[in-house]
Design a protein around this motif. Sequence first.
Motif, PDB file in Angstrom:
ATOM      1  N   PHE A   1       0.729  -1.206   0.103  1.00 53.35           N
ATOM      2  CA  PHE A   1       0.113  -0.128   0.053  1.00 53.35           C
ATOM      3  C   PHE A   1       0.837   1.402  -0.087  1.00 53.35           C
ATOM      4  CE2 PHE A   1      -2.352   3.439   2.406  1.00 53.35           C
ATOM      5  CZ  PHE A   1      -3.603   3.471   1.407  1.00 53.35           C
TER       6      PHE A   1
ATOM      7  N   SER B   1       1.092   3.922  -3.077  1.00 49.94           N
ATOM      8  CA  SER B   1       0.880   5.496  -2.638  1.00 49.94           C
ATOM      9  C   SER B   1       1.826   6.369  -3.026  1.00 49.94           C
ATOM     10  CB  SER B   1       0.426   5.349  -1.285  1.00 49.94           C
ATOM     11  OG  SER B   1      -0.891   4.771  -0.869  1.00 49.94           O
TER      12      SER B   1
ATOM     13  N   GLY C   1       1.506   9.094  -6.196  1.00 56.68           N
ATOM     14  CA  GLY C   1       2.028  10.487  -5.728  1.00 56.68           C
ATOM     15  C   GLY C   1       3.020  11.130  -6.530  1.00 56.68           C
TER      16      GLY C   1
END
Length: 161
Positions: free
Chosen positions: A16, A20, A24
């Motif tokens: 995760f 992420s 980003g």
Amino acid sequence: MNPRRKKRLGLILALFVGISATVGLMLYALNQNMDLFYTPTELVNGKPDGTKPEVGQRLRIGGMVVAGSVVRDSNSLEVSFKVADVGPQVTVIYDGILPDLFREGQGIVAQGVLVDATTIKAHEVLAKHDEEYMPPEVAEAMKKTHEPLQYTEQQKQGTGQ
């Protein structure tokens, strides 16, 4: 919690965090390379949704080169000219060799950085191919808010300056 569950939870959390971070970084990179298109009227007055570019923002501007506005520096390749649709005029400063098809009264798209409210320092200038061609963004913007362009016979034949 048994060791197998701890291992799975750690793996899921690591996955995760990795996804992420990747998303980003991709969004950050895309934001840095995004150039918004404006017409001279939208640049000065803002887009219909109220957005106006900020000084230092990268953008593209499209319109017609105003007759009599091209000024060349005799000591360098720097050229400044005004671009307009049917509203306000915006000054474009470009340091380089202009395209062969560049001339007054013709459509262009300039890509660069907004220096002040009505001046752009361009790093690329594109000229349209012929009297009938217009970049899609320019054509769409002019259809929405402006009257159609009227060409002189000289411009249609490609002999007008």
